[in-house]
Scaffold this motif. Structure first.
Motif, PDB file in Angstrom:
ATOM      1  N   ILE A 113     -27.108  -4.508  65.490  1.00  0.00           N
ATOM      2  CA  ILE A 113     -26.366  -3.317  65.395  1.00  0.00           C
ATOM      3  C   ILE A 113     -24.841  -3.980  64.187  1.00  0.00           C
ATOM      4  N   LEU A 114     -24.853  -3.486  63.148  1.00  0.00           N
ATOM      5  CA  LEU A 114     -23.961  -4.424  62.229  1.00  0.00           C
ATOM      6  C   LEU A 114     -23.175  -3.039  62.033  1.00  0.00           C
ATOM      7  N   PRO A 115     -21.760  -2.719  62.140  1.00  0.00           N
ATOM      8  CA  PRO A 115     -21.141  -1.923  62.349  1.00  0.00           C
ATOM      9  C   PRO A 115     -20.253  -2.248  60.118  1.00  0.00           C
ATOM     10  N   GLY A 116     -20.012  -1.359  59.722  1.00  0.00           N
ATOM     11  CA  GLY A 116     -19.378  -1.296  58.137  1.00  0.00           C
ATOM     12  C   GLY A 116     -18.424  -1.790  58.297  1.00  0.00           C
ATOM     13  N   PHE A 117     -18.007  -3.084  57.305  1.00  0.00           N
ATOM     14  CA  PHE A 117     -16.584  -3.773  57.339  1.00  0.00           C
ATOM     15  C   PHE A 117     -16.146  -4.133  56.345  1.00  0.00           C
ATOM     16  N   CYS A 118     -15.230  -3.189  56.236  1.00  0.00           N
ATOM     17  CA  CYS A 118     -14.539  -3.671  54.705  1.00  0.00           C
ATOM     18  C   CYS A 118     -13.061  -4.535  54.016  1.00  0.00           C
ATOM     19  N   PRO A 119     -13.243  -6.167  54.170  1.00  0.00           N
ATOM     20  CA  PRO A 119     -11.938  -6.652  54.000  1.00  0.00           C
ATOM     21  C   PRO A 119     -11.344  -6.420  53.128  1.00  0.00           C
ATOM     22  N   VAL A 120     -10.268  -6.681  52.795  1.00  0.00           N
ATOM     23  CA  VAL A 120      -9.382  -6.765  51.685  1.00  0.00           C
ATOM     24  C   VAL A 120      -8.632  -8.143  51.466  1.00  0.00           C
ATOM     25  N   ILE A 121      -8.717  -8.980  50.978  1.00  0.00           N
ATOM     26  CA  ILE A 121      -8.748 -10.025  51.889  1.00  0.00           C
ATOM     27  C   ILE A 121      -7.387 -10.731  50.738  1.00  0.00           C
ATOM     28  N   GLY A 122      -6.347 -11.165  51.493  1.00  0.00           N
ATOM     29  CA  GLY A 122      -5.121 -12.136  49.920  1.00  0.00           C
ATOM     30  C   GLY A 122      -5.267 -13.507  51.409  1.00  0.00           C
ATOM     31  N   ASP A 123      -4.428 -14.082  50.016  1.00  0.00           N
ATOM     32  CA  ASP A 123      -3.478 -15.520  50.971  1.00  0.00           C
ATOM     33  C   ASP A 123      -2.528 -15.209  51.954  1.00  0.00           C
ATOM     34  N   THR A 124      -1.445 -14.396  51.584  1.00  0.00           N
ATOM     35  CA  THR A 124      -1.255 -14.401  52.966  1.00  0.00           C
ATOM     36  C   THR A 124      -1.195 -12.594  53.425  1.00  0.00           C
ATOM     37  N   SER A 125      -0.559 -12.226  54.865  1.00  0.00           N
ATOM     38  CA  SER A 125      -0.703 -10.786  55.473  1.00  0.00           C
ATOM     39  C   SER A 125      -0.349 -10.025  53.716  1.00  0.00           C
ATOM     40  N   ALA A 126       0.462 -10.521  53.549  1.00  0.00           N
ATOM     41  CA  ALA A 126       1.824  -9.711  52.242  1.00  0.00           C
ATOM     42  C   ALA A 126       0.817  -9.041  50.873  1.00  0.00           C
ATOM     43  N   GLU A 127       0.576 -10.255  50.924  1.00  0.00           N
ATOM     44  CA  GLU A 127      -0.871 -10.218  49.075  1.00  0.00           C
ATOM     45  C   GLU A 127      -1.737  -9.108  49.507  1.00  0.00           C
ATOM     46  N   ALA A 128      -2.482  -9.365  50.910  1.00  0.00           N
ATOM     47  CA  ALA A 128      -3.368  -8.168  50.997  1.00  0.00           C
ATOM     48  C   ALA A 128      -2.943  -6.648  51.293  1.00  0.00           C
ATOM     49  N   LYS A 129      -1.964  -7.216  51.844  1.00  0.00           N
ATOM     50  CA  LYS A 129      -1.400  -5.121  52.299  1.00  0.00           C
ATOM     51  C   LYS A 129      -1.189  -4.575  50.855  1.00  0.00           C
ATOM     52  N   GLU A 130      -0.439  -5.680  49.606  1.00  0.00           N
ATOM     53  CA  GLU A 130      -0.107  -5.684  48.590  1.00  0.00           C
ATOM     54  C   GLU A 130      -1.761  -4.668  47.863  1.00  0.00           C
TER      55      GLU A 130
ATOM     56  N   TYR B 166     -14.779   1.029  59.099  1.00  0.00           N
ATOM     57  CA  TYR B 166     -14.158   0.036  59.321  1.00  0.00           C
ATOM     58  C   TYR B 166     -12.773  -0.793  58.220  1.00  0.00           C
ATOM     59  N   SER B 167     -11.379  -0.903  57.935  1.00  0.00           N
ATOM     60  CA  SER B 167     -11.216  -1.498  56.893  1.00  0.00           C
ATOM     61  C   SER B 167     -10.183  -2.249  57.523  1.00  0.00           C
ATOM     62  N   MET B 168     -10.138  -3.848  57.235  1.00  0.00           N
ATOM     63  CA  MET B 168      -8.341  -4.293  56.921  1.00  0.00           C
ATOM     64  C   MET B 168      -8.166  -5.259  55.711  1.00  0.00           C
ATOM     65  N   SER B 169      -6.709  -5.405  56.301  1.00  0.00           N
ATOM     66  CA  SER B 169      -6.422  -6.238  54.706  1.00  0.00           C
ATOM     67  C   SER B 169      -5.828  -7.461  56.271  1.00  0.00           C
ATOM     68  N   GLY B 170      -5.890  -8.865  55.499  1.00  0.00           N
ATOM     69  CA  GLY B 170      -5.170  -9.990  56.027  1.00  0.00           C
ATOM     70  C   GLY B 170      -5.900 -11.361  55.091  1.00  0.00           C
ATOM     71  N   THR B 171      -5.358 -12.224  55.686  1.00  0.00           N
ATOM     72  CA  THR B 171      -6.126 -13.956  55.217  1.00  0.00           C
ATOM     73  C   THR B 171      -7.294 -13.768  55.734  1.00  0.00           C
ATOM     74  N   PRO B 172      -8.254 -14.846  55.193  1.00  0.00           N
ATOM     75  CA  PRO B 172      -9.385 -14.915  55.270  1.00  0.00           C
ATOM     76  C   PRO B 172      -9.082 -15.431  57.273  1.00  0.00           C
TER      77      PRO B 172
END
Lengths: 450, 450
Positions: free
Chosen positions: B268-285, B366-372
């Motif tokens: 079972i493999l949900p879709g997963f969309c990561p927006v990656i930043g070196d900091t949480s703030a960068e990812a959000k931006e 499902y998508s999330m932004s964050g650090t690695p």
């Protein structure tokens, strides 16, 4: 070297272990390799090193009940050609699809996609299918009649061409700043409503490098020739004598004017199967060895199938039952091949066994054994005397039958100025000297606004 | 490093410029590259360098009337995956085909051929199609009802499996001496006669390296889940919270026993969309910048289409009209997605504009932004807590969204023992830890003798 001569076009007709029905029994053949992509990559690279115009793949969607006698399975053309597109860079890629057992949207899109992937090397060999081994994999109904199949083929191609032209060349704007990806005025529905198909469009791919794939056809009947002269850009044909070849060539090219087309817009490419030896005697011996590997039980099946008459009760070393065969007037796509076999048997006074052997090499296509010089001479005669624009090369066995041709016959043809020494273009259209088709906008409307 | 942990499976969901609807406007994207094979080869090689299990291609056969807003054309899956098979050597190749708008013989053969060409890396994402943009390219009738589509899908797969099993493993004898190519006793007709299909068989290709392609499915409705638990070997799903993911996971795996299957036989493999930043703030931006590139006019269209209600008259910065939406009980394949959007809007009290932005990244997956580290933490949670066996990775934009994942998140997952550091097998089944299916010989007869 002589320049300014008309150059010939050469396709490699790829077919499992080769075109001789016993090729899989040849000592050099690899009958386990026919589903191995590396096997086809190897052959494609030899053909490309020989500067051939194109690879050519026939296809059908059913197996005959004679699998014990020879290789008849085949990798699927779109997947095989797309793989070969990556393993090669210049050679054309002609695949076969049936207008009788496919939806035009699928076929139009696959050829468009292959043309994008190969950067303009796709060709579409248009067939209407033969035989119930295919028909019964797509329903309970037997193969439709010949004229019905061609009628559907005509409508199919109308849809396909509409889809290929459904994006204007400059439809993609991709303006990141303005946020405009496609200019919606340049995307068109085709709204086709016909007897067989109802297709709205547009295609979900933009116009491809060649505009559309090179259209190839192999119909031999009157209907088939008419279809070709109206539609085809290359014609693959079985012609057993130079005279027959000239007559077919003149006939097809002669039909084109009424469609507003010029003779140069179709390349006529008879099948040609060379058995090559360093001496004439060696070539003949090779042919004899191959024929010795044939199995009469299969030969009788093949002949019975083609002539639409069970020949199992007749002595192999006696003549064909011409009187009974003459009663068989069934019209079908193999009619011309049928006649060709009967004419061959009568002209040369062949027994059933002899006819089987004469046609074992390439199923009724022209075959000859000889030295590279003799083979080049014969090819030149066909070109010079107006029987062909080139050939669909059908090596009797792979890989050596192809290697010998590329190593020995191609240089001879090049020395005579009859074949290119390098590719001059990058697309199949450029190899064939065919123009890129203008987009036609007839019968199209702007895509519905939301 | 911790060993012995359950390893996750990762597919790369390939999709033109990326999964964010404004990805084509991202400064790093190449919206003209989406029909360029080199673009896909580059992405496939990055994914293979990251040791991902598979590439995954969705597909449809029609264009929505919103081409001005984003890239929606797509190279055809069989041709694209076959090309990628040559450009890669280990990564799986999952393509989508619709059981509603295809003949099973064509689909069975193409996946078999792709499995041969790729030496066992093919996967078949079984869909029943949605929307009339596809339907009207295949006739005058609108899309059939959901239950009818699934009924046809069931029969389609019965035919396809029959064809994939129509050659016994050792059918090819290739005895040159005796002249026996195939043992005719080991080739089988399927003689399928059903409501939708009439298919005689056998397939014109031998059984493929994986037996048959890995069967993938993404149905979310009750019918879809039932189909998956009976048939699928991998399930792609949209789950927006860990709790929903656990519930879906338990539900699908729980349905399998009645079909005699064990839970390990479906990944079972949900879709997963990561927006990656070196900091949480960068990812959000990064996420904010992407969202700024979206076009509300398209967002309203997308939302209206999914919720089956024209939202153009409602204020963007007001709430969804839940009362009117609640009246909409139409059953269709997007029902679950529909519910997922409504639940999300209610749970987080979102305006129409906010809901559009929340789903712009990956269309409700499902998508999330964050650090690695944060992203690896979240992925680990889903695996450890029984919400997923892995993910269908949906980078918001290509190529950098993929490069960042492979360069920064994969090593983190590997360090935690959650992902392979190299391929251990060569087939997609081996990557997924799935058994090669035994050939089933039910309902088959020996091919008719001539």
């Amino acid at each position: 070297m002589s320049y300014g001569k008309k150059k010939m076009h050469l396709n490699l007709f790829l077919r499992n272990t080769g075109h001789h029905e016993a090729s899989w029994r040849h000592p050099g053949s690899d009958p386990n390799g026919v589903t191995d992509i590396d096997y086809y990559i190897k052959l494609a690279k030899i053909a490309e090193a020989g500067k051939l115009d194109s690879l050519f793949l026939a296809d059908s969607y059913g197996l005959p009940p004679t699998m014990q006698f020879l290789v008849q399975q085949a990798l699927e053309p779109f997947t095989l050609l797309s793989a070969l597109a990556i393993a090669t860079s210049r050679i054309g890629l002609i695949g076969t699809a049936s207008t009788t057992y496919y939806e035009p949207f699928h076929v139009a899109r696959k050829f468009n996609s292959l043309d994008h992937i190969s950067r303009g090397r796709a060709g579409f060999n248009i067939v209407t299918s033969t035989g119930n081994a295919t028909a019964f994999n797509f329903g309970a109904a037997p193969l439709p009649e010949h004229t019905d199949r061609y009628e559907r083929a005509g409508e199919f191609m109308e849809v396909a061409k509409g889809l290929w032209d459904s994006w204007e060349e400059d439809a993609i704007v991709a303006d990141k700043e303005q946020g405009l990806y496609v200019d919606p005025e340049k995307l068109h529905e085709i709204n086709h409503v016909g007897r067989h198909f109802h297709v709205k469009g547009p295609l979900n791919l933009p116009r491809s490098p060649q505009g559309h794939p090179v259209l190839v056809q192999a119909g031999a009947s009157d209907t088939g020739r008419e279809f070709a002269s109206r539609m085809a850009e290359a014609v693959f044909t079985a012609q057993n004598t130079l005279e027959d070849g000239r007559s077919f060539y003149a006939d097809v090219k002669g039909r084109m004017a009424k469609y507003g087309r010029s003779p140069a817009q179709i390349k006529i490419l008879p099948g040609f199967c060379p058995v090559i030896g360093d001496t004439s005697a060696e070539a003949k011996e090779k042919e004899r060895e191959l024929n010795e590997l044939t199995q009469p039980e299969y030969g009788v099946y093949r002949l019975s199938n083609l002539l639409k008459m069970d020949l199992r009760g007749y002595p192999l070393d006696g003549p064909l039952p011409f009187a009974e065969l003459a009663e068989n007037h069934e019209i079908n796509s193999q009619k011309a091949r049928h006649q060709l076999y009967l004419e061959l048997a009568q002209r040369e006074n062949l027994t059933i066994r002899q006819l089987i052997l004469r046609t074992a090499t390439s199923r009724g296509h022209y075959s000859m054994s000889g030295t590279p010089i003799e083979i080049a001479d014969e090819m030149e005669r066909w070109i010079v005397q107006g029987a062909a624009d080139g050939f669909n090369l059908m090596p009797p066995y792979f890989p050596s039958g192809l290697e010998e041709f590329v190593d020995k016959v191609i240089p001879e043809l090049q020395n005579r100025g009859l074949f290119r020494t390098d590719y001059e273009g990058t697309t199949l259209r450029e190899h064939y000297g065919l123009e890129r088709p203008e987009r036609s906008s007839s019968r199209q409307s702007v895509i519905s606004a939301q």
